[in-house]
Write an enzyme that holds these catalytic residues in place. Sequence first.
Site, PDB file in Angstrom:
ATOM      1  N   HIS A 196       1.083   2.715 -13.456  1.00 27.70           N
ATOM      2  CA  HIS A 196       1.851   1.511 -13.095  1.00 27.70           C
ATOM      3  C   HIS A 196       2.337   0.890 -14.381  1.00 27.70           C
ATOM      4  CE1 HIS A 196       0.552   1.637  -9.031  1.00 27.70           C
ATOM      5  NE2 HIS A 196      -0.697   1.475  -9.331  1.00 27.70           N
ATOM      6  N   LYS A 208      -0.311  -9.997  -2.083  1.00 30.24           N
ATOM      7  CA  LYS A 208       1.123 -10.245  -1.856  1.00 30.24           C
ATOM      8  C   LYS A 208       1.368 -10.620  -0.393  1.00 30.24           C
ATOM      9  CE  LYS A 208       4.573  -6.945  -2.172  1.00 30.24           C
ATOM     10  NZ  LYS A 208       5.352  -7.019  -1.006  1.00 30.24           N
TER      11      LYS A 208
END
Length: 876
Positions: free
Chosen positions: A138, A543
């Site tokens: 990532h 999120k």
Amino acid sequence: MNEKYSALRSNVSMLGHMLGNTIKDAHGEPLFDKVETIRKLSKSARAGNDSDRAKLIDELQNLPDDQLLPVARAFSQFLNLTNIAEQYHTISRHCEEQICSPDSIDSLFGKLNANSISQLDSIQAVRDLNIELVLTAHPTEIARRTMIHKLVQINKCLSNLELSELSHSERQRVEQRLEQLIAQAWHSDVIRKQRPTPLDEAKWGFAVVENSLWHAVPEFLRQFDEKLMRHLGEKLPLDASPVKFTSWMGGDRDGNPFVTSEVTREVMLLSRWKAADLFLGDIQELVSELSMVKCNDQVRELAGEEHEPYRAILKDLRTKLTNTRDVLAAKINKQDAPNLATIDDVDQLWTPLHACYQSLRECGMGIIADGLLLDVLRRIKCFGIHLVRLDIRQESTRHSDVISELTRYLGLGDYEQWNEQDKVAFLVRELASKRPLLPLAWQPSAEVQEVLDTCKAVAEQSREALGAYVISMARTASDVLAVHLLLKEAGCPFRLDVCPLFETLDDLNNGASVIKELMSIDWYRGFIQNHQMVMIGYSDSAKDAGVMAAGWAQYRAMEELVEVCEDASVELTLFHGRGGSIGRGGAPAHAALLSQPPRSLKGGLRVTEQGEMIRFKLGLPDVAVNSLSLYASATLEANLLPPPAPKKEWCDLMDVLSEVSCESYRNVVRGSEEFVPYFRAATPELELGKLPLGSRPAKRNPNGGVESLRAIPWIFAWSQNRLLLPAWLGAGEAIQYSIDKGHAQLLEDMCREWPFFSTRLGMLEMVYTKTNVGIAEYYDQRLTDKSLWPLGQKLRDQLQQDIKAVLNVENNAHLMEQNPWGAEAIRLRNIYVEPLNMLQAELLYRTRQQDEPSPILEEALMVSIAGIATGMRNTG
């Protein structure tokens, strides 16, 4: 800065002075003076001087375009150097006790004694210790490999300067080397010009192993061994490997079309090549060292009549490792591989070296055996011949697409349309069947073929080369069974852990029932051999629902999974998908592990280390040794001194906090029509897509809104404008709601007595300390339409109220009162981050005013993004 950090301050000052000289040499005095003016005005503005704040804004708005890039680079490099000085300070001999807490392993044994934990239980826990760190790309890791190498060299220079016996000329030479390295860094590209390929990411991971972990692991085990001997009178077994490393780089294909089966095969070849290369270096060194003649019968048998038996054995290994490297290089380069004797199994390395070790000890040369040879044996057990194991990760619907296409071809209907019961029945029937399912004449679509090819690539490897097969967005038992079936059809000859990843709020809440259903299937129970791995997703759940609701859902999911697996007498390994930032589950390792539910670490610890956090925690050998010690002590403590189960009234209140915080978070993120336009305007979210960060696209669906964004750019964007919204929104509001309902005392009890809750508040404090409402307001004023200003003001007001609520519960007057070093470190970096923030807002303004993209502005913007990420110390 506080006097007790004088050594750190001195290093920061020295490095800053050297960078200043480099800037003068490269761009002249006027630019250096401009940088200094901006720095001083920013410092004064932060202290509350409104006049200097106005001057600073004027200075930045009037900067000519050709000065934007060098000014952005100056502050970005200041931050890099500050981070190096800070990281070095934690391992230096000048480190104050507030920073360098007492040795974590020694402290642990003190606690165990105080709590009357028996020696036998302690020894068993050490033997069972199983820590697996999973390195993931990532790459919010912005630093390029070339820059990282220079940063490591700077660190070495700082270490040399600490030596009191240095002569004046020796000190001068080290300082000159420092200046050279800083100049080299200045005249190199700070950021990548192209996105890294998955191969580039894998090579970055191998570089971390080579430069740091290869040295850190044997040193950590040596220190651990000494402490065990001192406290328990027992040494680590020679073949112990309490720590192992796995990688996602080259194996994680979730949403990344560039990670193909061919890429995975190539990464695994490269991984073996690097392992052979590193072991070859070790063997070469041992050939120099082990010139002894006396040996036992076993070594004599292995060496034949050679006068120097150890060298004879080592030279044979050297030849085979050289051959291994050559054969793998040929395969990597798609050439015909020569037919040579190679090392294809870890025992081919272990057996002869272990024989040498035993012989040296038997012949009175234990002190020699326990030198480099012991380190090499430890490395063999940790890294094996594959260096790191590779996880495969794929999204659940990619597997069901394969089976749907197949059932349609076979005339069985559309698998995708079947109910869950019918799917499970079909999958279990096929798993138990001895006949193949895939028809030879079937020609699947390209997407389906790629999934099948990946399963074939897995089946071709040895079990030791692989970690687990992770299914992202797993929701049902059929998601897990489908992967088992595809691996069976690919001819996989071994049992691979198939690990569902539960990542949204609903999936976390349903995770235990999915595992319970799997445990009720006879075929499944027989196949998994009493071991189940489950991954807990931190970033997507946060999120989806905000940090407070996500944190509680993760805790409850872990509790329930532990219970389900205990009832089934199955060992559970929980795999934690934490990120570097708070909005993605990041927390200091020790606190995070001790705040988990009781018994959740009995099956070992498996956790992702991501991007920039790999560099901060594992990038230098000494720092990595400290990190490994922390993980080991926290895991042992959690298993030997588990936290108490939370009281019912705590859980009831957490249910309320979770519900209120989730509603509050979603009201803003999903319920406000203005939110998405505000997010896009007030942060560099759109511009972030252009930054060549990782090999993955920033969105799962290029046309979607916030919900389609990956968790990393979502968090990254908010950390740039210093509002850090996803890392706090909803949490403080829920706490204030509970205070207003008369639960203040209960909240204080939870904070004092429950590690889970106190860790949550500590994480919030760190986030609050990194926010800056003045900076966030400046972004709004410079970049957003006036119609959006009330929303920005509302969010900033909420942030201020939330801070008061958390301090109220903790009975603290200031943020991070219990962590003065952390607060100082953030303040130290803020001196350089804040001018970069102001400059970035200006760059975004100018970029958005232009019809045609300007390469100068875009590069300066990318540098500012990289610099702020460096200063915030957790990019996403």
